[in-house]
Design an enzyme around this catalytic site. Sequence first.
Site, short mmCIF file in Angstrom:
data_model
loop_
_atom_site.label_atom_id
_atom_site.label_comp_id
_atom_site.label_asym_id
_atom_site.label_seq_id
_atom_site.Cartn_x
_atom_site.Cartn_y
_atom_site.Cartn_z
N LYS A 78 17.51 9.41 7.07
CA LYS A 78 17.46 10.57 7.96
C LYS A 78 18.46 10.37 9.10
O LYS A 78 18.54 9.27 9.66
CB LYS A 78 16.04 10.71 8.52
CG LYS A 78 15.81 11.97 9.37
CD LYS A 78 14.36 12.04 9.86
CE LYS A 78 14.05 13.36 10.54
NZ LYS A 78 12.65 13.44 11.01
N SER A 158 10.37 17.95 9.81
CA SER A 158 11.79 17.92 10.10
C SER A 158 12.62 17.10 9.11
O SER A 158 13.83 17.32 8.99
CB SER A 158 12.02 17.35 11.49
OG SER A 158 11.65 15.99 11.56
N SER A 182 6.35 15.50 10.17
CA SER A 182 7.72 15.62 9.67
C SER A 182 8.04 14.77 8.44
O SER A 182 9.12 14.91 7.87
CB SER A 182 8.72 15.25 10.77
OG SER A 182 8.82 16.29 11.70
#
Lengths: 490, 105
Positions: A78, A158, A182
Site C-alpha cells: 500500500k 482505503s 480499511s
Amino acid sequence: MSALTDLSVAELSAAMASRKASALEVADAHIARMEQHRGLNAFIAETPDRAREMARASDARRARGEAGLLEGVPLGIKDLFCTEGVATTAGSHVLEGFVPTYESTVTANLWKAGAVLMGKTNLDEFAMGSSNMTSHFGGVENPWKRRGENRKLVPGGSSGGSAAVVAARIVPGSTGTDTGGSIRQPAAFCGIVGLKPTYGRCSRWGVVAFASSLDQPGPFARSVEDTALLLQAMSGHDPKDSTSAPLAVPDFVAAARNPAIKGLKIGIPCEYRVDGTSPEIVALWEKGVAMMRDAGAEPVEVSLPHTRYALPAYYIVAPAECSSNLARYDGVRYGLRVPGKDLTEMYSNTRGAGFGKEVRRRILIGTYVLSAGYYDAYYRKAQQVRALIARDFTQAFERCDVLLTPTAPTAAFAAGDKMDDPVTMYLNDMFTIPASMAGLPGISVPAGLDKDGLPLGLQLIGRAFDETTLLGAAAALERAAGFTARAEGY
Amino acid sequence: MSLDKDAVRRIARLARLNVPEDELASVAGELTGILAWIEQLNEVDTGNVAPLSSVSDVTLPLRTDKVTDGGIAERVLANAPGGAVWLEPQDRHAGGFFAVPKVVE
C-alpha cells in the site's frame, strides 16, 4: 503445474524450494500480469526493476541455503508505507514527488523475510475513504462485476489497490492498513482474506499517519494460511514505535494450519442486526453461525450495547487525530509547496491545493472538535464513548472466544455511488469500526456470493493479541465456506 | 450545531487550509450534516466514564537519553521543496537548513 500467478504464497514457496521455479521467474510472471491488468489502476507505481533485482538477490540467498519465510514471494505494498528510494504518495497530491530516504519497519521486516516488492498500490487519500474514490490518482476498479453487467465497481477502501491486486492474481499477497475497516471491508468487496491485527502488533513506524490511536498495518491474501504467513513476517516489537507491543510473536502459521475450534465459543452480537444491511448478508451470517456450529464450535448470543455509537465516536476521534497528524504537510520540508505572500499564506495555499475534499473535510472537523470551547462536548465525549465500546467487548469476551459478524452491510457498490453525502459513505464501516475503536484484531473471510455473483465476507473479531485463536477460527470458517469463486476474466 | 460560512472560514484559518470563497457554503452544509449525525452521542450517559485515549495497555517506554543516530542531514533535507542551504557546502554532514520564503522584513 498451474500458472505461477495462480499459486498461493505457500504454494509459490514450495515451488521455489523444490527449484520448480526461480524467484526471478516468479517475479517475471507477476510483472507480466501486472502489465496485463493496468486498466484496474491498482498501482500508483509499478517497480518491475526493483522486483527483478530483489528476485535475483532472493535466488542467490536460496542458493546459499539462506531462504527466509517469504523468500521470493512478490508483494504489493500500500502506498502508505515508506519505501526507501521509491516514491510514496499516500494517494495525495500533497506528497507527490516525495521519495523516502528510509524504509518502514513492516516492509523492512518483509524484505528481511525474502519478499519482493512489485509496486505501490493505490488507496484513498491518506487512507480516508471506503471506496478508493478519494485517491488523487483516480479510483481503482474491482476485478469483480455484477453478473451480466459491465458497470465498474469499487474495490472498497482505503486499501482498495492492495485488495484488487490480490483478487486479480497480480500478486499472491499485499499489505494494507486498517484504521476503521480499511483492510477488512476491501477484502470482503474483493473476495479475499484481510486481517487487521491487534493495535500494537505491527509497527506503525514509517507508515504515513492518519489516526495514530487506531492505525494498524496488516496483510491481504487469498487464504487464511497465506495471511498468517504474511502476518508472521510483518509482526514484532519495534522500539521506534512507542505503541508497539513488547510481546513475542506467536506461531500464526501453525494456528492457521490447525483449525481447532471444537468447543470454541463464537459470540453473535445481537446489535449487529441493523436496518440497512442487505438481507443476503444477514442470511450469510446465519449460515456462517451454522457452519461454525457444525464444525464443533458453540454459538453464544452476546450483547455489545454501544455498537451504534462507535461510528459517530470514530468520526470525532479519527478526524481529531488526522487534523493534528496532517499539520506536518506545510510545504516546508517535503512534498508540494504553493507560494503565498507570506509564510501563513504559503501554508494555507499548499494545504488548500494539496488535499482532496474528503481529507479537507476531516481536517476541518478535527480542527473544530479540538478547538477551544468544543473540546469537551465533542472530543472528550467521544473518548468516553470509546471507553464504553471497549468495555462492551471486554464483557462479551467473558462469555465467548471470538465474535462472528458480517464485514460490511453491502457487497461492492458502483464507482460514483454513495458520493453525494459523506455520512452515507461512512456507514459502510459500521461493522468494522467498533473493533477498531477497541484495538482488537479482526479478519474478513470470503464466505459466499450474492445473487449478482459478488463476493460477501464474514468478520471474526478476537481478543487483544489473540490472533492465534482468530486465525484458527478463520481457517475453520474458510474450510466450511469453501469459497473458490474467481472474478470473471481473472 | 449548525455551522455557517463565517464559522468555516474561522476553522479553515485555524487549520491553515485555504477553502475557496465559493466552496464555503457547501463545506458548511457538509460539516453541519456530519455534526448533526454525531449529536446522537449525547444519548449516551458518560457521567462517570474516564476517557479512553489509547487502547494499548503498555506504559510508554523510556530509554537512556543518548544520541542513537544522526549525521544524516543530507537524507533529512533530500525532499525539501524549496531546496536546502548547507552550513558547509563542502561537508554536508555539517548540516543545513530548509529554505523558506523570507519572513522578516
